[in-house]
Motif scaffolding. Structure first.
Motif, PDB file in Angstrom:
ATOM      1  N   SER A   1      -4.848 -13.456   1.486  1.00 42.46           N
ATOM      2  CA  SER A   1      -3.499 -13.733   1.986  1.00 42.46           C
ATOM      3  C   SER A   1      -3.143 -12.674   3.022  1.00 42.46           C
ATOM      4  O   SER A   1      -3.511 -11.507   2.889  1.00 42.46           O
ATOM      5  N   VAL A   2      -2.429 -13.115   4.060  1.00 43.35           N
ATOM      6  CA  VAL A   2      -1.988 -12.224   5.130  1.00 43.35           C
ATOM      7  C   VAL A   2      -0.466 -12.330   5.217  1.00 43.35           C
ATOM      8  O   VAL A   2       0.076 -13.321   5.692  1.00 43.35           O
ATOM      9  N   GLY A   3       0.243 -11.301   4.710  1.00 43.69           N
ATOM     10  CA  GLY A   3       1.697 -11.294   4.721  1.00 43.69           C
ATOM     11  C   GLY A   3       2.287 -12.270   3.722  1.00 43.69           C
ATOM     12  O   GLY A   3       1.580 -12.776   2.847  1.00 43.69           O
ATOM     13  N   PRO A   4       3.584 -12.568   3.838  1.00 46.17           N
ATOM     14  CA  PRO A   4       4.496 -12.085   4.880  1.00 46.17           C
ATOM     15  C   PRO A   4       5.014 -10.664   4.673  1.00 46.17           C
ATOM     16  O   PRO A   4       5.690 -10.124   5.548  1.00 46.17           O
ATOM     17  N   GLU A   5       4.727 -10.062   3.516  1.00 43.09           N
ATOM     18  CA  GLU A   5       5.240  -8.716   3.260  1.00 43.09           C
ATOM     19  C   GLU A   5       4.599  -7.695   4.201  1.00 43.09           C
ATOM     20  O   GLU A   5       3.462  -7.839   4.629  1.00 43.09           O
ATOM     21  N   SER A   6       5.376  -6.653   4.509  1.00 43.61           N
ATOM     22  CA  SER A   6       4.886  -5.590   5.389  1.00 43.61           C
ATOM     23  C   SER A   6       5.287  -4.245   4.805  1.00 43.61           C
ATOM     24  O   SER A   6       6.318  -4.128   4.140  1.00 43.61           O
ATOM     25  N   VAL A   7       4.472  -3.223   5.068  1.00 38.90           N
ATOM     26  CA  VAL A   7       4.829  -1.876   4.631  1.00 38.90           C
ATOM     27  C   VAL A   7       5.860  -1.247   5.565  1.00 38.90           C
ATOM     28  O   VAL A   7       6.425  -0.200   5.269  1.00 38.90           O
ATOM     29  N   GLY A   8       6.107  -1.895   6.726  1.00 35.23           N
ATOM     30  CA  GLY A   8       7.139  -1.432   7.649  1.00 35.23           C
ATOM     31  C   GLY A   8       6.896  -0.021   8.143  1.00 35.23           C
ATOM     32  O   GLY A   8       5.769   0.359   8.487  1.00 35.23           O
ATOM     33  N   TYR A   9       7.982   0.783   8.161  1.00 36.40           N
ATOM     34  CA  TYR A   9       7.859   2.146   8.695  1.00 36.40           C
ATOM     35  C   TYR A   9       7.067   3.069   7.775  1.00 36.40           C
ATOM     36  O   TYR A   9       6.820   4.234   8.125  1.00 36.40           O
ATOM     37  N   ARG A  10       6.616   2.566   6.607  1.00 38.02           N
ATOM     38  CA  ARG A  10       5.769   3.372   5.714  1.00 38.02           C
ATOM     39  C   ARG A  10       4.284   3.204   6.028  1.00 38.02           C
ATOM     40  O   ARG A  10       3.425   3.642   5.250  1.00 38.02           O
ATOM     41  N   LEU A  11       3.978   2.585   7.161  1.00 43.13           N
ATOM     42  CA  LEU A  11       2.588   2.369   7.559  1.00 43.13           C
ATOM     43  C   LEU A  11       1.804   3.670   7.547  1.00 43.13           C
ATOM     44  O   LEU A  11       0.647   3.720   7.100  1.00 43.13           O
ATOM     45  N   GLY A  12       2.402   4.743   8.017  1.00 44.16           N
ATOM     46  CA  GLY A  12       1.715   6.041   8.099  1.00 44.16           C
ATOM     47  C   GLY A  12       1.398   6.650   6.759  1.00 44.16           C
ATOM     48  O   GLY A  12       0.616   7.606   6.681  1.00 44.16           O
ATOM     49  N   GLN A  13       1.997   6.115   5.688  1.00 44.67           N
ATOM     50  CA  GLN A  13       1.703   6.638   4.351  1.00 44.67           C
ATOM     51  C   GLN A  13       0.900   5.657   3.504  1.00 44.67           C
ATOM     52  O   GLN A  13       0.116   6.078   2.653  1.00 44.67           O
ATOM     53  N   GLU A  14       1.057   4.357   3.725  1.00 42.55           N
ATOM     54  CA  GLU A  14       0.487   3.377   2.813  1.00 42.55           C
ATOM     55  C   GLU A  14      -0.791   2.709   3.298  1.00 42.55           C
ATOM     56  O   GLU A  14      -1.571   2.201   2.477  1.00 42.55           O
ATOM     57  N   ALA A  15      -1.056   2.673   4.621  1.00 49.61           N
ATOM     58  CA  ALA A  15      -2.271   2.021   5.122  1.00 49.61           C
ATOM     59  C   ALA A  15      -3.507   2.824   4.722  1.00 49.61           C
ATOM     60  O   ALA A  15      -3.464   4.061   4.592  1.00 49.61           O
ATOM     61  N   LEU A  16      -4.628   2.134   4.532  1.00 49.69           N
ATOM     62  CA  LEU A  16      -5.868   2.812   4.135  1.00 49.69           C
ATOM     63  C   LEU A  16      -6.252   3.907   5.109  1.00 49.69           C
ATOM     64  O   LEU A  16      -6.591   5.024   4.709  1.00 49.69           O
ATOM     65  N   VAL A  17      -6.223   3.589   6.413  1.00 50.06           N
ATOM     66  CA  VAL A  17      -6.712   4.557   7.412  1.00 50.06           C
ATOM     67  C   VAL A  17      -5.839   5.791   7.498  1.00 50.06           C
ATOM     68  O   VAL A  17      -6.239   6.809   8.083  1.00 50.06           O
ATOM     69  N   PHE A  18      -4.622   5.713   6.910  1.00 51.18           N
ATOM     70  CA  PHE A  18      -3.737   6.879   6.929  1.00 51.18           C
ATOM     71  C   PHE A  18      -3.646   7.536   5.558  1.00 51.18           C
ATOM     72  O   PHE A  18      -2.744   8.333   5.294  1.00 51.18           O
ATOM     73  N   GLY A  19      -4.589   7.185   4.676  1.00 48.85           N
ATOM     74  CA  GLY A  19      -4.648   7.835   3.379  1.00 48.85           C
ATOM     75  C   GLY A  19      -3.980   7.087   2.251  1.00 48.85           C
ATOM     76  O   GLY A  19      -3.948   7.583   1.115  1.00 48.85           O
ATOM     77  N   GLY A  20      -3.462   5.888   2.498  1.00 49.00           N
ATOM     78  CA  GLY A  20      -2.802   5.108   1.463  1.00 49.00           C
ATOM     79  C   GLY A  20      -3.766   4.199   0.722  1.00 49.00           C
ATOM     80  O   GLY A  20      -4.991   4.294   0.874  1.00 49.00           O
TER      81      GLY A  20
END
Length: 518
Positions: free
Chosen positions: A327-346
């Motif tokens: 599944s792709v979306g519709p939810e988004s991490v929004g401005y927390r991308l820098g903390q929650e995305a894999l490439v940023f350590g999330g």
């Protein structure tokens, strides 16, 4: 002429310094929960990067989603009363009748129906009951309601009743802010009234936000005028934006479209702006967004006013991606991308992680997405490409192949080939195209009125003169003004030779350097 553009999105706050059409410096930072501190950070980072190049900056243009987010998220809204001048007509559907219940509960500060208004041909429906307006104003003030929206039948054609009612309210309740529907919307009482009520509910937030922006620019140490970008790709001075926050609802996507057009040097195209939360698709006509001619819903409320024709889909750099099932979306991490995305350590797989794993972009720690299978990555990308292609196809009005301008920090998610698209152009500085569009925004003037007993050319000339005067009053340089849109419609149902004429003009901001104010 040096200008700074700042655009506040749901995920990122971008800033760019331009000298004419040339980008001197740009930065991308994460949006903060309070919005204003993110603007301060972006502005300070930009000035640090630009150094001496930022000297002689004459204007700062800011686009923000703060006001539309307030409506969508049901927060920071004030109470607003409604005075409708329409009786004995229009009593069956009262103000707020078509609003979502939760939103109406937060905003509704009282409904007052008053005799008056006009017919479609400008004749008075019945004389306006001025005493009832005065009584309503006193009741609104006694209830502690801070704002009121005044609407009347066919007021865009004849605003006499609204103007007189506003005068009475200001005399009886000087502390109550007045919004007249005729200054915002078009024909269509409910939709125009909804816009006025929404504007009235946002006045407190608009004043607070504008003051914060003024302080941020002043504290940065530069002496420049502050402008706020609007839905149609133009700007207004901060003090005017403070009175009409609804005109900034769709300024983010509009800024991206204008910026992409300027950076690519293409004025007629489809634009796909992929941000952190959504992908917004629109069409450029003569370098400006195509306007919506139908009802636009904002936060579940039907409106009809100056808005770009946009289609937004839930796909951006922060969109959540899951496996088994895919599944792709519709939810988004929004401005927390820098903390929650894999490439940023999330720990959350996002569209940005898929793009990094596919080699479309090189950011963050690539080793953290090495475990994503090639099949999973390719299938997720295929879903994203299909979603964007479908949105683009829905926005086109004919089968002619035209260019597509790819903009936004998530532009790498846009497929390189699509049916009906002649070529996909990844514009330079596309990650901050929204900030570039804000910096290059011009000041507009518009008139939309009925002229009687005049030849068509004379009516258009009169409308053009009125629009130019409005642009100059708003701060445009009179030598740079050009006409971008002319519409005329003979009205056979009105007596005499009646022509409804709408003219829109734009011009560069007058080069007046000075401290900001609001």
């Amino acid at each position: 002429m040096k200008r700074i553009g700042i655009d506040v999105g749901g995920t990122n706050t971008d800033a760019a310094l331009l000298d004419g059409d040339r980008v001197l410096a740009s930065v991308k930072t994460f949006t903060t929960a309070d919005v204003t501190s993110g603007v301060r950070t972006a502005l300070n980072d930009l000035l640090a990067q630009a150094g001496d190049a930022a000297q002689d900056t004459i204007a700062v243009m800011i686009g923000t989603t703060h006001f539309t987010n307030a409506v969508v998220e049901r927060r920071n809204l004030g109470r607003a009363a409604a005075i409708r001048i329409a009786l004995p007509a229009s009593a069956s559907l009262v103000p707020f009748c078509d609003w979502p219940r939760d939103l109406a509960a937060k905003v509704n500060g009282g409904v007052y129906l008053v005799e008056g208004g006009h017919e479609y041909d400008g004749r008075p429906l019945v004389p306006m009951n001025e005493r009832a307006v005065a009584e309503a104003a006193r009741k609104i003030a006694a209830d502690g309601i801070p704002a009121v929206a005044i609407s009347a039948t066919f007021s865009p054609l004849t605003a006499e009743c609204e103007e007189r009612a506003a005068e009475i309210v200001r005399n009886e309740a000087p502390d109550v802010h007045v919004t007249m529907s005729s200054t915002l919307g078009r024909i269509g009482l409910l939709e125009r009234e909804n816009v006025a009520l929404m504007n009235a509910s946002l006045i407190g937030l608009a004043r607070e936000t504008t003051r914060a922006f003024v302080d941020a620019v002043r504290d940065s140490g530069i002496e420049a005028q502050l402008f706020i970008t609007q839905n149609d790709g133009t700007v207004v001075k901060a003090d005017a934006a403070r009175e009409y926050p609804v005109f900034s609802f769709a300024s983010g996507p509009t800024n991206s479209m204008r910026g992409a057009a300027l950076l690519a040097g293409i004025e007629d195209a489809v634009v796909c702006d992929v941000g952190g939360t959504t992908a917004d698709v629109g069409c450029l006509v003569n370098g400006f967004p195509r306007e919506a001619n139908n009802v636009v819903e904002v936060g579940g409320v039907r409106t009809l006013f100056r808005m770009p024709d946009l289609l937004s889909v839930a796909l951006g750099g922060g969109t959540k991606v899951t496996r088994d099932p895919l599944s792709v979306g519709p939810e988004s991490v929004g401005y927390r991308l820098g903390q929650e995305a894999l490439v940023f350590g999330g720990e959350q797989v996002t569209a940005t992680d898929i793009a990094v794993a596919a080699g479309l972009i090189d950011i963050g720690d690539k080793s953290r997405v090495a475990g994503l299978s090639a099949d999973f990555v390719s299938r997720a990308l295929a879903v994203m490409h299909d979603r964007i292609a479908e949105a683009v196809d829905r926005m086109k009005t004919d089968a002619t192949e035209i260019p597509l301008l790819a903009a936004g920090g998530g532009a790498m998610l846009i497929p390189e080939t699509m049916p009906g698209i002649s070529k996909v152009v990844h514009v330079e500085h596309n990650g901050v195209a929204n900030a570039v569009g804000a910096a290059m925004a011009q000041i507009s003037g518009e008139t939309d009125r009925i002229y009687r007993d005049m030849e068509r050319d004379d009516a258009i000339a009169a409308a053009r003169a009125d629009a130019i005067a409005a642009a100059i009053e708003a701060g445009a340089d009179k030598d740079s003004i050009k006409v971008i849109e002319v519409e005329d419609l003979p009205l056979s149902y009105l007596p005499g030779r009646a022509i409804r004429t709408r003219v829109r003009v734009v011009g560069d901001a007058a080069a007046l350097k000075g401290t900001v104010s609001a």
